[in-house]
Design an enzyme around this catalytic site. Sequence first.
Site, PDB file in Angstrom:
ATOM      1  N   HIS A  46       0.480  -0.929  -0.083  1.00 59.49           N
ATOM      2  CA  HIS A  46       0.240   0.079   0.546  1.00 59.49           C
ATOM      3  C   HIS A  46       0.798   1.509  -0.106  1.00 59.49           C
ATOM      4  O   HIS A  46       1.758   1.635   0.871  1.00 59.49           O
ATOM      5  CB  HIS A  46      -0.941   0.190   1.278  1.00 59.49           C
ATOM      6  CG  HIS A  46      -2.011   1.112   1.091  1.00 59.49           C
ATOM      7  ND1 HIS A  46      -3.007   0.713   1.809  1.00 59.49           N
ATOM      8  CD2 HIS A  46      -1.322   2.987   0.881  1.00 59.49           C
ATOM      9  CE1 HIS A  46      -3.978   2.565   1.530  1.00 59.49           C
ATOM     10  NE2 HIS A  46      -2.691   3.080   1.313  1.00 59.49           N
ATOM     11  N   HIS A  91       1.397   5.032  -1.614  1.00 56.27           N
ATOM     12  CA  HIS A  91       1.305   6.745  -2.618  1.00 56.27           C
ATOM     13  C   HIS A  91       2.467   6.989  -2.969  1.00 56.27           C
ATOM     14  O   HIS A  91       3.415   7.345  -2.135  1.00 56.27           O
ATOM     15  CB  HIS A  91       0.363   7.806  -1.490  1.00 56.27           C
ATOM     16  CG  HIS A  91      -0.838   7.236  -1.113  1.00 56.27           C
ATOM     17  ND1 HIS A  91      -1.553   7.120  -1.721  1.00 56.27           N
ATOM     18  CD2 HIS A  91      -1.305   6.677   0.008  1.00 56.27           C
ATOM     19  CE1 HIS A  91      -3.176   6.748  -1.152  1.00 56.27           C
ATOM     20  NE2 HIS A  91      -2.483   6.431  -0.010  1.00 56.27           N
ATOM     21  N   LYS A 133      -9.370  -0.252  -5.830  1.00 53.32           N
ATOM     22  CA  LYS A 133      -9.540   0.568  -4.301  1.00 53.32           C
ATOM     23  C   LYS A 133     -10.366   1.087  -4.384  1.00 53.32           C
ATOM     24  O   LYS A 133     -11.604   1.928  -4.961  1.00 53.32           O
ATOM     25  CB  LYS A 133      -8.293   1.728  -4.472  1.00 53.32           C
ATOM     26  CG  LYS A 133      -8.427   2.147  -3.246  1.00 53.32           C
ATOM     27  CD  LYS A 133      -7.053   1.882  -1.575  1.00 53.32           C
ATOM     28  CE  LYS A 133      -8.017   2.356  -0.868  1.00 53.32           C
ATOM     29  NZ  LYS A 133      -6.680   2.855  -0.034  1.00 53.32           N
ATOM     30  N   HIS A 167     -10.330   1.351   1.873  1.00 47.18           N
ATOM     31  CA  HIS A 167      -9.990   2.015   2.972  1.00 47.18           C
ATOM     32  C   HIS A 167     -11.743   1.982   3.921  1.00 47.18           C
ATOM     33  O   HIS A 167     -12.599   2.759   2.997  1.00 47.18           O
ATOM     34  CB  HIS A 167     -10.289   4.203   2.340  1.00 47.18           C
ATOM     35  CG  HIS A 167      -9.403   4.758   3.548  1.00 47.18           C
ATOM     36  ND1 HIS A 167      -8.715   5.791   3.463  1.00 47.18           N
ATOM     37  CD2 HIS A 167     -10.380   4.907   4.618  1.00 47.18           C
ATOM     38  CE1 HIS A 167      -8.721   6.416   4.630  1.00 47.18           C
ATOM     39  NE2 HIS A 167      -9.976   6.319   5.134  1.00 47.18           N
ATOM     40  N   HIS A 196      -4.352  -0.600   6.245  1.00 46.96           N
ATOM     41  CA  HIS A 196      -4.344   0.060   7.516  1.00 46.96           C
ATOM     42  C   HIS A 196      -4.765   0.086   8.458  1.00 46.96           C
ATOM     43  O   HIS A 196      -5.674   1.269   8.627  1.00 46.96           O
ATOM     44  CB  HIS A 196      -3.717   1.693   6.791  1.00 46.96           C
ATOM     45  CG  HIS A 196      -4.831   2.957   6.146  1.00 46.96           C
ATOM     46  ND1 HIS A 196      -6.621   2.287   6.338  1.00 46.96           N
ATOM     47  CD2 HIS A 196      -4.987   2.949   4.583  1.00 46.96           C
ATOM     48  CE1 HIS A 196      -7.146   2.571   5.475  1.00 46.96           C
ATOM     49  NE2 HIS A 196      -6.250   3.642   4.474  1.00 46.96           N
ATOM     50  N   ASP A 239       1.616   2.658   3.631  1.00 46.16           N
ATOM     51  CA  ASP A 239       0.033   4.037   2.774  1.00 46.16           C
ATOM     52  C   ASP A 239       1.486   4.959   3.988  1.00 46.16           C
ATOM     53  O   ASP A 239       1.124   6.187   3.817  1.00 46.16           O
ATOM     54  CB  ASP A 239      -0.249   3.975   4.191  1.00 46.16           C
ATOM     55  CG  ASP A 239      -1.594   4.910   3.913  1.00 46.16           C
ATOM     56  OD1 ASP A 239      -1.561   5.960   2.732  1.00 46.16           O
ATOM     57  OD2 ASP A 239      -2.605   5.977   5.151  1.00 46.16           O
TER      58      ASP A 239
HETATM   59  O1  DOR Z   1      -3.298   9.733   5.437  1.00 41.91           O
HETATM   60  C1  DOR Z   1      -3.525   9.440   4.589  1.00 41.91           C
HETATM   61  N1  DOR Z   1      -2.548   9.635   3.634  1.00 41.91           N
HETATM   62  N2  DOR Z   1      -4.557   8.235   4.327  1.00 41.91           N
HETATM   63  C2  DOR Z   1      -4.952   8.537   2.900  1.00 41.91           C
HETATM   64  O2  DOR Z   1      -5.943   7.473   2.842  1.00 41.91           O
HETATM   65  C3  DOR Z   1      -4.844   8.792   1.749  1.00 41.91           C
HETATM   66  C4  DOR Z   1      -3.457   9.605   1.712  1.00 41.91           C
HETATM   67  C5  DOR Z   1      -3.229  10.336   1.084  1.00 41.91           C
HETATM   68  O3  DOR Z   1      -2.853  10.222   0.028  1.00 41.91           O
HETATM   69  O4  DOR Z   1      -2.622  11.468   1.509  1.00 41.91           O
HETATM   70 ZN    ZN Z   2      -3.623   4.988   1.305  1.00 41.93          ZN
END
Ligand code: DOR
Ligand code: ZN
Length: 347
Positions: free
Chosen positions: A16, A18, A102, A139, A177, A250
């Site tokens: 997971h 970003h 997702k 989520h 998460h 995450d």
């Molecule tokens: O803390 C987070 N940041 N939780 C999420 O679900 C998305 C992520 C983000 O893309 O910044």
């Molecule tokens: Zn995330």
Amino acid sequence: MADPNQIRITRPDDWHLHLRDGAALAAVLPHTARQFGRAIVMPNLKPPVRTVAEAADYRARILAVLPAGLGFEPLMTLYLTDNTPVTEIAKAIDSSFVKAVKLFPAGATTNSDAGVTAIEKTYAVLAEMEKLGLPLLVHGEETDPAIDIFDREAAFIERTLAPLLRRFPGLKVVMEHITTTDAADFVRSAGPQLAATVTAHHLLLNRNALFNGGLRPYHYCLPVLKDERHRQAVVAAATSGSPKFFLGTDSAPHPKSAKEAASAAGGCYTAFAALELYAQVFEQAGALDKLEAFASFNGADFYGLPRNTGQITLKKEAWTIPTSLPYLNSDPLIPLFAGETICWKMT
Ligand code: DOR
Ligand code: ZN
């Protein structure tokens, strides 16, 4: 005799992550690619990655900025909307690089405005995913503003996830998460089609960290940190050796200006030292022998992918996380635990 100050494990994966896009992507990708063989890349760009064609383009942009010599494979995801065409699912399977879909409930988190407004709208797509074996990543937070923010994960299990698993008993689902006793218990007691990822920050911090000597935006993420009882339950699940729990950082970069703001963006940037932070948790729990399965086996097994073949080494060695990392033009990235000393180092 094994050296107690050094561990060697199969190269791990991040289930997971970003990565963002453009200059941000180029700045953060090397941190992940250095540690992990593969990562499940989140689709919450602006606009989101909704189709296999968009995922192919995004994947090409990732590979274009991957430093030479780092054998890293991005595994792509599609952003589920109220209008996702059923036909995208077969295309995803055929693509061989889209590995999951997702679900962001609309309004739950960063760039989730295009998310699902009512789960019923996705039933035809979910039925196709169940049939073709494409996992759904959730989520898991209700977005009803009447629900206390600390209770939204538990409410999601009761109102949305449990009914969903009853309706689609063969659908593979990853609760992303997880942060609560409720989620750890629910995942443990469900069948093998339900698994969970666990972040380093939810393992290391409880909600006191949000208010420690002042409001701490770098500890603000979604789902928000929970109390110590919940943290301990999540640590127990992650370090238990159960194949249902696996590593998903995450890691979610936001520039300093978005974090140090009146309305701070949610997300902790952990990719810079991710594996080391997990090692610290597993050592504290007396479970270093369980780290390899959590980081390198369980996720691959759940997704039906081969385990990585290379190995990495972690050494017991104190080092200090940088106070700042280059990110956007004159808007840096502040990693979680910036300026703090941690005790494991990947060599
Ligand atoms: O803390 C987070 N940041 N939780 C999420 O679900 C998305 C992520 C983000 O893309 O910044
Ligand atoms: Zn995330």
